[in-house]
Write a protein that holds these residues in place. Structure first.
Motif, mmCIF file in Angstrom:
data_model
loop_
_atom_site.group_PDB
_atom_site.id
_atom_site.type_symbol
_atom_site.label_atom_id
_atom_site.label_comp_id
_atom_site.label_asym_id
_atom_site.label_seq_id
_atom_site.Cartn_x
_atom_site.Cartn_y
_atom_site.Cartn_z
ATOM 1 N N LEU A 1 29.167 54.301 52.435
ATOM 2 C CA LEU A 1 28.750 52.935 52.732
ATOM 3 C C LEU A 1 29.320 52.019 51.660
ATOM 4 C CD1 LEU A 1 26.156 54.960 53.476
ATOM 5 C CD2 LEU A 1 25.197 52.803 54.238
ATOM 6 N N GLY A 2 30.209 51.143 52.059
ATOM 7 C CA GLY A 2 30.813 50.173 51.159
ATOM 8 C C GLY A 2 31.061 48.904 51.940
ATOM 9 N N THR A 3 32.239 48.326 51.788
ATOM 10 C CA THR A 3 32.601 47.225 52.662
ATOM 11 C C THR A 3 32.673 47.727 54.093
ATOM 12 O OG1 THR A 3 33.885 46.259 50.859
ATOM 13 C CG2 THR A 3 34.294 45.401 53.063
ATOM 14 N N GLY A 4 33.268 48.897 54.266
ATOM 15 C CA GLY A 4 33.238 49.596 55.547
ATOM 16 C C GLY A 4 32.261 50.749 55.480
ATOM 17 N N VAL A 5 32.051 51.386 56.620
ATOM 18 C CA VAL A 5 31.092 52.497 56.710
ATOM 19 C C VAL A 5 31.757 53.635 57.478
ATOM 20 C CG1 VAL A 5 28.847 53.240 57.602
ATOM 21 C CG2 VAL A 5 29.116 50.938 56.655
ATOM 22 N N GLY A 6 31.705 54.829 56.904
ATOM 23 C CA GLY A 6 32.277 55.996 57.569
ATOM 24 C C GLY A 6 31.570 57.251 57.120
ATOM 25 N N GLY B 1 26.224 52.649 49.353
ATOM 26 C CA GLY B 1 25.353 53.813 49.516
ATOM 27 C C GLY B 1 24.703 54.239 48.210
ATOM 28 N N LEU B 2 25.462 54.163 47.113
ATOM 29 C CA LEU B 2 24.890 54.511 45.812
ATOM 30 C C LEU B 2 23.813 53.507 45.396
ATOM 31 C CD1 LEU B 2 28.158 55.546 43.940
ATOM 32 C CD2 LEU B 2 26.308 57.060 44.647
ATOM 33 N N LEU B 3 24.077 52.220 45.601
ATOM 34 C CA LEU B 3 23.077 51.203 45.263
ATOM 35 C C LEU B 3 21.787 51.409 46.039
ATOM 36 C CD1 LEU B 3 25.247 47.943 45.112
ATOM 37 C CD2 LEU B 3 23.892 48.888 43.228
ATOM 38 N N LEU B 4 21.916 51.606 47.353
ATOM 39 C CA LEU B 4 20.730 51.780 48.189
ATOM 40 C C LEU B 4 20.049 53.118 47.918
ATOM 41 C CD1 LEU B 4 22.118 50.422 51.586
ATOM 42 C CD2 LEU B 4 20.400 49.322 50.136
ATOM 43 N N GLY B 5 20.854 54.178 47.791
ATOM 44 C CA GLY B 5 20.271 55.503 47.618
ATOM 45 C C GLY B 5 19.551 55.671 46.301
ATOM 46 N N ARG B 6 20.096 55.103 45.239
ATOM 47 C CA ARG B 6 19.471 55.266 43.925
ATOM 48 C C ARG B 6 18.159 54.499 43.809
ATOM 49 N NH1 ARG B 6 25.196 54.552 40.634
ATOM 50 N NH2 ARG B 6 25.877 56.730 40.805
ATOM 51 N N SER B 7 18.027 53.426 44.573
ATOM 52 C CA SER B 7 16.820 52.605 44.440
ATOM 53 C C SER B 7 15.839 52.739 45.604
ATOM 54 C CB SER B 7 17.209 51.122 44.291
ATOM 55 O OG SER B 7 17.990 50.696 45.396
ATOM 56 N N HIS B 8 16.320 53.217 46.772
ATOM 57 C CA HIS B 8 15.461 53.199 47.960
ATOM 58 C C HIS B 8 15.562 54.489 48.779
ATOM 59 C CE1 HIS B 8 15.759 48.922 46.945
ATOM 60 N NE2 HIS B 8 14.621 48.774 47.585
ATOM 61 N N LEU B 9 15.905 55.612 48.134
ATOM 62 C CA LEU B 9 16.067 56.856 48.883
ATOM 63 C C LEU B 9 14.785 57.290 49.606
ATOM 64 C CD1 LEU B 9 18.051 59.058 49.695
ATOM 65 C CD2 LEU B 9 17.358 60.332 47.664
ATOM 66 N N PRO B 10 13.604 57.258 48.968
ATOM 67 C CA PRO B 10 12.391 57.644 49.709
ATOM 68 C C PRO B 10 12.167 56.805 50.963
ATOM 69 C CG PRO B 10 11.946 57.578 47.354
ATOM 70 C CD PRO B 10 13.295 56.973 47.543
ATOM 71 N N ALA B 11 12.429 55.502 50.884
ATOM 72 C CA ALA B 11 12.244 54.639 52.054
ATOM 73 C C ALA B 11 13.268 54.968 53.138
ATOM 74 C CB ALA B 11 12.358 53.173 51.646
ATOM 75 N N ILE B 12 14.501 55.309 52.738
ATOM 76 C CA ILE B 12 15.516 55.700 53.715
ATOM 77 C C ILE B 12 15.108 56.994 54.399
ATOM 78 C CG2 ILE B 12 17.899 56.511 53.957
ATOM 79 C CD1 ILE B 12 18.640 54.503 51.718
ATOM 80 N N ARG B 13 14.587 57.946 53.626
ATOM 81 C CA ARG B 13 14.110 59.201 54.214
ATOM 82 C C ARG B 13 12.976 58.948 55.209
ATOM 83 N NH1 ARG B 13 13.955 62.094 48.518
ATOM 84 N NH2 ARG B 13 15.897 63.268 48.508
ATOM 85 N N ASP B 14 12.046 58.087 54.828
ATOM 86 C CA ASP B 14 10.922 57.776 55.724
ATOM 87 C C ASP B 14 11.414 57.143 57.017
ATOM 88 O OD1 ASP B 14 9.177 58.756 53.847
ATOM 89 O OD2 ASP B 14 8.582 56.786 53.059
ATOM 90 N N ALA B 15 12.386 56.241 56.906
ATOM 91 C CA ALA B 15 12.930 55.604 58.105
ATOM 92 C C ALA B 15 13.641 56.634 58.979
ATOM 93 C CB ALA B 15 13.877 54.479 57.714
#
Length: 421
Positions: free
Chosen positions: A230-235, A353-367
């Motif tokens: 996950l960056g400017t593009g997503v793959g 992805g690193l920004l979101l994962g490092r700060s919000h991984l539990p919330a991403i897992r819950d979603a």
């Protein structure tokens, strides 16, 4: 006539025998070099177990590789009740590899030795809509720059790997199709070969990220995985049976262009409702600006603006709303990966992805749990990439390494000598 026919058959049989012997030699060398490279240091008994070869074959092949300077001694370890055992490793300075990350806003180029220690690096910003010939010039210039900085002979560079945005079509000629830079059937391989002397390999950036994480990072030891970028593009890089799945035309893994909402937000690919149109960097900033009429930070690079959005001020209700929605979208996208591929692990990488994962991984897992089938979700690890934002370049550098290991380095010594100035 009979004699002539017999002679022809004998000639074919002789050629087939030579080919078989050559192929067997490559396989045996590859069977030893691959575990030695991935593990770093192994004893002869460990190599025998890892390769499945006989002790005699292992001894012969190791002797051959030592004579070529590819394998060297690395000390000894104690054995159970016997003499200390010799430890072997690949000589880090036998050769060097270069990895290039062609992103949408910059080119990152790194040179590594064969222990994958970085020896030199170069960054070059990219203007929007850079002409492909200019981009090829810049890539070649950064390759020369890191070789010069590291002070290694150009002939000792075993290859250059390039990770690019978009679809990479591997045919008689490598063609790149990228909607973001506006590339249609761009002959990037030809353009780069005109400018770079070393052997060249080109791959989609998400796949080079995936290979790096599978070899050295969060995916190590797994056989079924998805590494998401996950960056400017997503793959994404889909790994099944320990190998990267490419599909019939090498376009597998375009996770960012799976449809999240029918008739949804317009996407850069020309479609609508794509995951990238909700969780890519530009989409995050556009959604925030749509709510507030201004970006999170004025006059800064997208990386800084997205970082500010992710670690927003508690009073910034718009940032909180965009972030909560983004976490939900990423979770839904992750759930789709779970339901489609049933992986052991999903790794969130790329700078967003690193920004979101490092700060919000539990919330991403819950979603993800809300959208995924329960049984496969409970057996899927969801984690953050370990190798950081430079993993695409590192993964690109593994492309020539993989080629070296697959061929058993047959001919590599001659190649180095031929290219040496």
């Amino acid at each position: 006539m009979a004699e002539m026919m017999s002679g022809g058959k004998t000639g074919r049989d002789s050629m087939a025998k030579v080919s078989t012997v050559r192929d067997l030699r490559r396989r045996n060398r590859s069977a030893l070099l691959r575990p030695l490279f991935l593990e770093g240091r192994l004893t002869r008994p460990e190599l025998t177990g890892a390769s499945g070869l006989s002790q005699a074959t292992v001894s012969n092949v190791i002797g051959e590789l030592q004579n070529e300077g590819l394998i060297v001694d690395a000390g000894t370890v104690d054995s159970d009740g016997g003499r200390p055992r010799q430890v072997l490793r690949i000589d880090a300075d036998y050769g060097y590899v270069v990895g290039v990350d062609v992103g949408e806003t910059r080119i990152r180029t790194e040179l590594f030795d064969l222990s994958m220690e970085q020896r030199a690096a170069a960054d070059h910003p990219l203007a929007h809509a850079t002409a492909v010939e200019e981009l090829a010039d810049t890539v070649a210039a950064t390759v020369r720059s890191v070789i010069d900085e590291a002070g290694v002979p150009p002939g000792h560079v075993l290859g250059v790997g390039v990770g690019v945005p978009g679809l990479v079509e591997h045919d008689d000629e490598v063609l790149v199709h990228g909607h973001a830079p506006g590339w249609q059937s761009v002959p990037l391989e030809t353009l780069l070969r005109e400018r770079i002397d070393q052997p060249l390999l080109i791959e989609n950036g998400a796949k080079t990220l995936g290979q790096a994480e599978m070899w050295f990072g969060a995916g190590r030891g797994r056989s079924a995985a998805v590494i998401a970028l996950l960056g400017t593009g997503v793959g994404a890089c889909v790994v099944t049976g320990g190998s990267i799945y490419r599909g019939s035309t090498s376009s597998a893994g375009e996770w960012g262009h799976t449809v999240l909402q029918v008739g949804g937000r317009p996407c850069r690919c020309g479609g609508s409702g794509c995951l990238e149109a909700y969780v890519g960097a530009d989409a995050l900033l556009a959604r925030y600006t749509g709510l507030t009429g201004r970006p999170p930070l004025e006059g800064v690079a997208p990386e800084a603006a997205v970082a500010q959005l992710v670690v927003h001020d508690p009073d910034d209700e718009a940032a909180a709303a965009v972030l909560a929605e983004t976490v939900e979208y990423v979770g839904a996208g992750v759930a789709n990966l779970v339901n489609l591929f049933n992986p052991e692990i999903i790794v969130l990488g790329g700078w967003v992805g690193l920004l979101l994962g490092r700060s919000h991984l539990p919330a991403i897992r819950d979603a993800a749990a809300r959208y995924a089938l329960r049984q496969p979700f409970e057996r899927t690890d969801i984690t953050v990439a370990q190798l950081g934002v430079d993993a695409v370049a590192m993964g690109a550098a593994t492309l020539p390494v993989d080629e070296l290991l697959a061929t058993g380095a047959v001919g590599a010594t001659q190649q180095r000598a031929a290219l040496r100035p």
